[in-house]
Design a protein around this motif. Structure first.
Motif, PDB file in Angstrom:
ATOM      1  N   ARG A   1     -11.021  -1.424   6.244  1.00 11.35           N
ATOM      2  CA  ARG A   1      -9.873  -1.446   5.328  1.00 11.35           C
ATOM      3  C   ARG A   1      -8.909  -2.081   6.271  1.00 11.35           C
ATOM      4  O   ARG A   1      -8.074  -2.745   5.793  1.00 11.35           O
ATOM      5  N   ARG A   2      -8.745  -1.523   7.688  1.00 12.28           N
ATOM      6  CA  ARG A   2      -7.841  -2.146   8.314  1.00 12.28           C
ATOM      7  C   ARG A   2      -7.758  -3.818   8.629  1.00 12.28           C
ATOM      8  O   ARG A   2      -6.795  -4.449   8.637  1.00 12.28           O
ATOM      9  N   LYS A   3      -9.147  -4.111   8.712  1.00  9.04           N
ATOM     10  CA  LYS A   3      -9.522  -5.565   9.006  1.00  9.04           C
ATOM     11  C   LYS A   3      -8.915  -6.242   7.608  1.00  9.04           C
ATOM     12  O   LYS A   3      -8.201  -7.361   7.604  1.00  9.04           O
ATOM     13  N   PHE A   4      -9.201  -5.604   6.405  1.00  7.72           N
ATOM     14  CA  PHE A   4      -8.609  -6.259   5.028  1.00  7.72           C
ATOM     15  C   PHE A   4      -7.135  -6.237   5.068  1.00  7.72           C
ATOM     16  O   PHE A   4      -6.610  -7.363   4.459  1.00  7.72           O
ATOM     17  N   ILE A   5      -6.592  -5.100   5.600  1.00 11.87           N
ATOM     18  CA  ILE A   5      -5.212  -5.093   5.541  1.00 11.87           C
ATOM     19  C   ILE A   5      -4.567  -6.291   6.387  1.00 11.87           C
ATOM     20  O   ILE A   5      -3.464  -6.906   5.883  1.00 11.87           O
ATOM     21  N   ARG A   6      -5.088  -6.500   7.413  1.00 11.58           N
ATOM     22  CA  ARG A   6      -4.714  -7.544   8.387  1.00 11.58           C
ATOM     23  C   ARG A   6      -4.810  -9.060   7.483  1.00 11.58           C
ATOM     24  O   ARG A   6      -3.876  -9.784   7.900  1.00 11.58           O
ATOM     25  N   PHE A   7      -5.916  -8.977   6.725  1.00 10.45           N
ATOM     26  CA  PHE A   7      -6.064 -10.467   6.289  1.00 10.45           C
ATOM     27  C   PHE A   7      -4.983 -10.610   5.118  1.00 10.45           C
ATOM     28  O   PHE A   7      -4.498 -11.562   4.811  1.00 10.45           O
ATOM     29  N   VAL A   8      -4.888  -9.318   4.102  1.00 14.05           N
ATOM     30  CA  VAL A   8      -3.798  -9.645   3.216  1.00 14.05           C
ATOM     31  C   VAL A   8      -2.428  -9.792   3.721  1.00 14.05           C
ATOM     32  O   VAL A   8      -1.521 -10.673   3.145  1.00 14.05           O
ATOM     33  N   ASN A   9      -1.936  -9.325   4.942  1.00 10.92           N
ATOM     34  CA  ASN A   9      -0.707  -9.631   5.474  1.00 10.92           C
ATOM     35  C   ASN A   9      -0.502 -10.826   5.908  1.00 10.92           C
ATOM     36  O   ASN A   9       0.718 -10.983   6.545  1.00 10.92           O
TER      37      ASN A   9
END
Length: 261
Positions: A51-59
């Motif tokens: 999830r944290r990796k995904f949030i970094r991608f979205v950001n």
């Protein structure tokens, strides 16, 4: 105010959404101002690193925002989560397993700009080989739902009629029920309708929304916009999803009245 807002509801499918979001960002004309919300229905301790990796991608994208719903709201309620604060002309409802290879969003918003009598659009939706999917349907009946779920090898002419196989797909036409994997609706109309009926947890909330849109405006198929859908038809494979499908059918026909044939 962005011209276009959009929601993608996540449930343990971050890799699909990364691909979907990347394709939207790559192929959507920069002249279309947009805000894309990812509403996460499946965040849990077990997938925290992912999830944290995904949030970094979205950001990475200034026009994308991750929202943790903290529980599984279901499909319609997940999309409705952003309804109180979206401020746009049009709103896109996008499945996680959608891919763009062309600028479908600008084609649709341009069409809506020119056709004020149209409330919502569905594009040409294909599989990864380019074959159009059967996601455009006539009004739902108990018989057609039963055939699709239990007797797919029978009543071929009836199924072809129900899935609008005889339409001319080179021209726009009105659709009674378009699958909710990719829909673009006028934001003011979506708000007037209070979004999806969130008493549907999963399945047929799109049929219900399309019916309500067509009562006030029109849902139109648009051939000039094409998107790819990696369609998995989960309810045909999973007992829990199948149960949700049956529950939604019961509620849909109770709400709108049983139409047998």
């Amino acid at each position: 105010m962005p011209k276009l807002s959009a929601t993608i509801v996540a449930y343990n499918n971050y890799s699909d959404i990364q691909a979907a979001l990347a394709s939207i960002e790559k192929h959507t004309d920069k002249s279309v101002s947009k805000k894309i919300y990812i509403v996460d229905n499946g965040a849990s301790v077990s997938n925290e690193m992912e999830r944290r990796k995904f949030i970094r991608f979205v950001n990475q994208f200034d026009d994308a925002e991750y929202i943790n719903a903290h529980r599984n709201l279901g499909f319609g309620k997940g999309h409705n989560y952003v309804l109180p604060f979206i401020d746009s002309t049009y709103h896109a409802i996008i499945n996680p397993d959608i891919l763009l290879e062309h600028d479908a969003l600008k084609a649709i918003t341009d069409y809506l700009d020119k056709n004020p009598d149209v409330g919502m659009c569905i594009p040409n939706i294909t599989d990864q080989s380019g074959e159009r999917l059967s996601v455009y349907r006539e009004e739902l009946t108990v018989f057609d739902m039963f055939v699709r779920m239990f007797c797919k090898g029978l009543f071929k002419k009836r199924q072809a009629r129900h899935t609008m196989q005889y339409q001319n797909y080179s021209e726009p036409f009105q659709v009674p029920f378009g699958q909710g994997s990719f829909l673009v609706i006028r934001t003011d109309l979506l708000k007037e309708l209070n979004g999806f009926d969130d008493r549907f947890f999963m399945y047929l909330e799109d049929a219900d929304l399309c019916k309500r849109v067509n009562q006030k405006s029109k849902l139109m198929y648009l051939p000039d916009a094409t998107v790819i859908h990696k369609w998995e038809q989960g309810s045909h494979k999973d007992k829990t999803l199948f149960k949700y499908h049956l529950q939604s059918m019961r509620y849909y026909f109770k709400k709108w009245g049983i139409k047998i044939r």
